[in-house]
Motif scaffolding. Structure first.
Motif, PDB file in Angstrom:
ATOM      1  N   VAL A   1      10.795  30.968  -4.850  1.00  0.00           N
ATOM      2  CA  VAL A   1      10.806  31.859  -6.005  1.00  0.00           C
ATOM      3  C   VAL A   1      11.824  31.332  -7.003  1.00  0.00           C
ATOM      4  CG1 VAL A   1      11.366  34.180  -6.819  1.00  0.00           C
ATOM      5  CG2 VAL A   1      10.054  33.861  -4.700  1.00  0.00           C
ATOM      6  N   GLN A   2      11.384  31.191  -8.250  1.00  0.00           N
ATOM      7  CA  GLN A   2      12.275  30.756  -9.321  1.00  0.00           C
ATOM      8  C   GLN A   2      12.374  31.872 -10.363  1.00  0.00           C
ATOM      9  OE1 GLN A   2       9.378  28.593  -8.661  1.00  0.00           O
ATOM     10  NE2 GLN A   2      10.671  27.988  -6.921  1.00  0.00           N
ATOM     11  N   LEU A   3      13.550  31.999 -10.952  1.00  0.00           N
ATOM     12  CA  LEU A   3      13.791  33.047 -11.934  1.00  0.00           C
ATOM     13  C   LEU A   3      14.273  32.418 -13.233  1.00  0.00           C
ATOM     14  CD1 LEU A   3      15.697  35.583  -9.659  1.00  0.00           C
ATOM     15  CD2 LEU A   3      13.289  35.630 -10.257  1.00  0.00           C
ATOM     16  N   GLN A   4      13.722  32.906 -14.334  1.00  0.00           N
ATOM     17  CA  GLN A   4      14.104  32.414 -15.656  1.00  0.00           C
ATOM     18  C   GLN A   4      14.522  33.609 -16.506  1.00  0.00           C
ATOM     19  OE1 GLN A   4      14.159  29.111 -16.871  1.00  0.00           O
ATOM     20  NE2 GLN A   4      15.218  30.076 -18.584  1.00  0.00           N
ATOM     21  N   ALA A   5      15.796  33.651 -16.842  1.00  0.00           N
ATOM     22  CA  ALA A   5      16.326  34.766 -17.621  1.00  0.00           C
ATOM     23  C   ALA A   5      16.303  34.452 -19.104  1.00  0.00           C
ATOM     24  CB  ALA A   5      17.748  35.082 -17.170  1.00  0.00           C
ATOM     25  N   SER A   6      16.202  35.506 -19.901  1.00  0.00           N
ATOM     26  CA  SER A   6      16.262  35.373 -21.355  1.00  0.00           C
ATOM     27  C   SER A   6      16.990  36.587 -21.924  1.00  0.00           C
ATOM     28  CB  SER A   6      14.869  35.226 -21.952  1.00  0.00           C
ATOM     29  OG  SER A   6      14.084  36.352 -21.657  1.00  0.00           O
ATOM     30  N   GLY A   7      17.414  36.446 -23.156  1.00  0.00           N
ATOM     31  CA  GLY A   7      18.183  37.497 -23.794  1.00  0.00           C
ATOM     32  C   GLY A   7      19.646  37.107 -23.791  1.00  0.00           C
ATOM     33  N   GLY A   8      20.504  38.042 -24.070  1.00  0.00           N
ATOM     34  CA  GLY A   8      21.924  37.751 -24.141  1.00  0.00           C
ATOM     35  C   GLY A   8      22.324  37.359 -25.542  1.00  0.00           C
TER      36      GLY A   8
ATOM     37  N   ALA B   1      11.849  36.411 -15.709  1.00  0.00           N
ATOM     38  CA  ALA B   1      10.495  36.168 -15.217  1.00  0.00           C
ATOM     39  C   ALA B   1      10.555  35.410 -13.908  1.00  0.00           C
ATOM     40  CB  ALA B   1       9.704  35.387 -16.254  1.00  0.00           C
ATOM     41  N   ALA B   2       9.791  35.861 -12.951  1.00  0.00           N
ATOM     42  CA  ALA B   2       9.720  35.211 -11.649  1.00  0.00           C
ATOM     43  C   ALA B   2       8.479  34.347 -11.551  1.00  0.00           C
ATOM     44  CB  ALA B   2       9.725  36.264 -10.537  1.00  0.00           C
ATOM     45  N   SER B   3       8.595  33.262 -10.825  1.00  0.00           N
ATOM     46  CA  SER B   3       7.448  32.399 -10.559  1.00  0.00           C
ATOM     47  C   SER B   3       7.573  31.874  -9.134  1.00  0.00           C
ATOM     48  CB  SER B   3       7.391  31.249 -11.564  1.00  0.00           C
ATOM     49  OG  SER B   3       8.559  30.454 -11.476  1.00  0.00           O
ATOM     50  N   GLY B   4       6.501  31.330  -8.640  1.00  0.00           N
ATOM     51  CA  GLY B   4       6.491  30.834  -7.274  1.00  0.00           C
ATOM     52  C   GLY B   4       5.834  31.836  -6.346  1.00  0.00           C
ATOM     53  N   SER B   5       6.412  32.043  -5.195  1.00  0.00           N
ATOM     54  CA  SER B   5       5.833  32.944  -4.186  1.00  0.00           C
ATOM     55  C   SER B   5       6.170  34.393  -4.499  1.00  0.00           C
ATOM     56  CB  SER B   5       6.329  32.563  -2.787  1.00  0.00           C
ATOM     57  OG  SER B   5       5.970  31.230  -2.475  1.00  0.00           O
TER      58      SER B   5
END
Length: 118
Positions: free
Chosen positions: A1-8, A22-26
């Motif tokens: 599972v990979q996570l990509q954050a945005s904002g800030g 946003a999560a991706s992968g399993s």
């Protein structure tokens, strides 16, 4: 599972900001998701957690000001922050607990900096 954050970014005290992750992968293996933060010189602390079923928990310091939400269809978790205070300044990390080979594991997104000016 990979996570990509945005904002800030930079916001004045009393303002609002939204973080997304946003999560991706399993993604089918993801359980709880949440946001943590770490201010300079401090340990990383949990800010808000949301279960797969939508149950939420908040740190006392943000309860009533922050709202965590989860969109399972889009595999995202968001943190809506309002009435921001200078003490909310920190690196914010999204987190997901996922299950692989019968074990619970943590995945972390990259930190996103939130700076609240007084």
């Amino acid at each position: 599972v990979q996570l990509q954050a945005s904002g800030g970014g930079l916001v004045q005290a009393g303002g609002s900001m939204r973080l997304s992750c946003a999560a991706s992968g399993s993604i089918f293996s993801i359980g709880d998701m949440g946001w943590y933060r770490q201010a300079p010189g401090n340990q990383r602390e949990a800010v808000a957690i949301i279960s797969r079923g939508g149950r939420t928990n908040y740190a006392d310091s943000v309860r009533g000001r922050f709202i965590i939400s989860r969109d399972s269809a889009k595999d995202t978790v968001s943190l809506q922050m309002s009435s921001l205070k200078p003490e909310d300044t920190a690196l914010y990390y999204c987190n997901a607990v996922y299950y692989s080979d019968g074990f619970g594991r943590d995945s972390w997104g990259q930190g996103t900096l939130v700076t609240v000016s007084s």
